[in-house]
Write an enzyme that holds these catalytic residues in place. Structure first.
Site: not given
Length: 658
Positions: A372, A486, A488, A499
């Site tokens: 990532h 959360y 994204s 993001t």
């Protein structure tokens, strides 16, 4: 605007730059080597993309306090409010001023890009589970094409076609079309290609089209995250022409591009893969891949031992390979088995540091597992969609194709690694840790069949807001509280955007969840519908703000990062338990929807959390949940299902059962 997209540093080399002097196609040009032949150069819009805005400090503080409200009692909230005021009028004001000034000096990038790369690369936790997600492909619609060798050949050829198309500037630019009848047309493309790159974004904007940042795309190929003490490095070698294949923990390489940069014939690739699949060697006693699942500092130290032990050339082949193809020796039993296998597997047959691993099981079930740090889901999803479409609609080989009559024993090189006792011990320790961690991870999946986007839009509700409300209700049902959540959201509408966070837990979802879970008999279906409408309106507002770079999370993160870089003591706002709590995301959620995707997933981001990958389809909702010991994915999903049943009952005017 682009918030529906999930979960993209690009060099000014000849192959990528919008200023590349040519896209001249030689007389020997073979269109079969490419996925697309875009009229508009791939990077045409990159130079003129708008810059990611830095929100006003007062807006960030206001949004931060709104997100804290449902998580704190009155006393805690007053304390946090005071700390926010002090920050806004004191050190925060000064840091914000410095951040804005620094941003003005760096117009080639975004204010978040550098700090975000640092956040990922300085993290010392293992990247498997903590960072790397997966997306699995739907099966090939033609069932006989799901044979492992056939599908591996077709997906590999399509992936290399994507690479060639991207590097030749022939891949269609990534554009979000609000009015495709005007902007997604040959007429518009023929016009816009003559508009200079410095102005092209404005031309697209005039027809309600929003080009997205593509700066991350070059890292898709020939790239690896290298472990280094304190901070890892991203490595790319776009000159390398070979593919890395893992099977039973063994490493093989062979060229998929020839010396002229053309794709090796599909029948040769098929022959080489068949040769690898026929290798009956037992799995190695010390599978090297386990090291990529280690703590990054430990792995960095062991890697140095590997290099000094005579393995530098072999490692270079691994690091520079076009990508990593993992051939697994077993079929997939069900969606839970699929998720475990594609998210982590048994540790022997993945190179977790590679920009992506393309995994293909014995029954042809395929997935992309990606690292990532280099990029986000927007770039990976584009690659994923194009490769699925090309491999199924224009497959390079058929189940009846004969592999080339070639000597694969010469073309395919099996990599051997020299391991001393320290390395063997390191691998054994890494395996023990890996196995122990994986035993604690549970995953479960539901398909809620009662309805999806179509029904919810008729009710004038945001489908995403309903899914998120379901998660809030489920957690309240199971644990009796509202917690940090959360979601994204991509900011790829901006140059070097990454993001932003949508904060789905709000005073509206809290009120609505409590009404459904704690006192359903006190509210009519009409009252519950009104509450849901407020949740939807507010969620839409948060989503739009996040997509436009107007969340609060990245701004506060950048201010903290700047303060630390300048040696300033950590401001009190960041020492507040409420700040720590809102960043301890117990519900970590991410959505994507694509005709190519079967299921996606990731692990929780905190030990006591849930990792929730979900998609709201036209007529059903899919949800894939992971959890560690202490939380129960199966029980949570039962509560999600019950919550969605209650929501749909209320929307249909039925009484809610307690």
């Amino acid at each position: 605007m682009v918030a529906g997209l999930l979960l993209r540093a690009w060099p000014r080399g000849l192959a990528f730059g919008p200023g590349a002097p040519s896209r001249l196609l030689s007389t020997s040009f073979d269109p079969g080597q490419y996925l697309q032949l875009s009229i508009v150069p791939t990077m045409h819009y990159q130079d003129s993309l708008p810059r990611l805005p830095i929100p006003k400090l007062e807006d960030t503080i206001r949004r931060y306090l709104s997100a804290q409200k449902p998580l704190l009692d009155d006393g805690q909230f007053r304390k946090t409010e005071q700390l926010c005021k002090s920050f806004e009028n004191g050190i925060g004001k000064e840091l914000h001023k410095q951040l804005v000034a620094q941003d003005k000096q760096n117009k080639h990038t975004s204010y978040i890009s550098g700090p975000w790369f640092d956040m990922y690369l300085t993290a010392r936790d293992p990247i498997v589970l903590n960072f790397n997600p997966f997306m699995s492909f739907n099966p090939d619609p033609k069932s006989e094409y799901n044979d492992q060798l056939t599908r591996a050949t077709n997906l590999t050829v399509s992936a290399v076609r994507f690479l060639k198309t991207l590097r030749a500037d022939l891949l269609e630019p990534e554009v979000f079309h609000l009015n495709p009848a005007k902007s997604d047309t040959d007429t518009f493309k023929r016009l816009i290609r003559f508009v200079p790159s410095s102005l092209s974004w404005y031309g697209a904007y005039l027809v309600n089209a929003y080009p997205l940042d593509m700066s991350q795309y070059f890292r898709l190929f020939n790239s690896t995250r290298l472990p280094k003490p304190s901070r890892d490095e991203l490595f790319t070698d776009d000159k390398a022409r070979h593919l890395l294949v893992l099977r039973r923990g063994h490493f093989y390489v062979f060229d998929v591009l020839d010396q002229d940069g053309n794709i090796v014939s599909a029948s040769e690739i098929q022959a080489h893969l068949k040769y690898i699949l026929s290798d009956n060697s037992l799995a190695p006693e010390f599978p090297l891949s386990y090291l990529t699942s280690e703590n990054r500092d430990i792995w960095a130290e062991l890697r140095q031992k590997l290099v000094s032990g005579g393995n530098e050339e072999a490692l270079r082949k691994v690091d520079s390979a076009v990508f990593c193809l993992c051939l697994d020796d077993f079929p997939i039993k069900d969606l839970v088995h699929l998720s475990h296998n594609m998210l982590h597997g048994d540790g022997t047959n993945r190179w977790f540091d590679k920009s992506f691993n393309l995994i293909i099981a014995k029954d042809g079930t395929a997935a992309v597992h990606f690292e990532h740090a280099w990029g986000d889901g927007v770039a990976v999803l584009r690659f994923f969609n194009e490769v699925f479409k090309d491999s199924t609609q224009a497959p390079a080989v058929t189940p009846r194709s004969q592999p080339a009559n070639t000597d694969s024993s010469v073309a395919v090189q099996k990599l051997n690694f020299k391991l001393n006792d320290a390395l063997k011990t390191g691998i054994s320790t890494a395996k023990e840790k890996f196995d122990a961690t994986m035993k604690t991870l549970t995953i479960d999946y539901i398909q809620f069949q009662r309805g999806g986007k179509e029904f919810l839009k008729k009710q004038k509700l945001s489908p995403d807001s309903v899914a998120q409300l379901g998660f809030q209700m489920a957690f309240l049902q199971q644990y009796g509280q509202t917690v940090a959540t959360y979601e994204s959201c991509s900011t790829a509408a901006f140059k070097h955007g990454r993001t932003e966070t949508i904060r789905p837990a709000s005073v509206f979802t809290k009120r609505c969840s409590e009404a459904f879970v704690r006192e359903p008999s006190k509210h009519s279906a009409g009252e519950l519908q009104q509450m849901m409408a407020k949740c939807s309106t507010y969620h839409n507002q948060l989503t739009k703000e996040a997509a436009m770079g107007q969340g609060f999370d990245r701004h506060l993160f950048a201010l903290r990062y700047l303060g630390a870089a300048k040696g300033i003591d950590l401001p009190e706002l960041y020492l507040d338990p409420a700040y720590r709590q809102i960043n301890h995301n117990i519900l970590s959620t991410s959505t994507l929807s694509s005709p190519a995707v079967n299921i996606g997933g990731f692990a929780p981001v905190v030990p006591d959390g849930f990792g929730i990958a979900y998609a709201v389809h036209d007529n059903w909702i899919g949800c894939n949940v992971s959890a560690y010991q202490g939380r129960n994915a199966h029980e949570f999903l039962q509560c999600v299902e019950k919550a969605l049943e209650s929501v749909f009952d209320a929307l249909e005017g039925k009484a809610i059962k307690s």
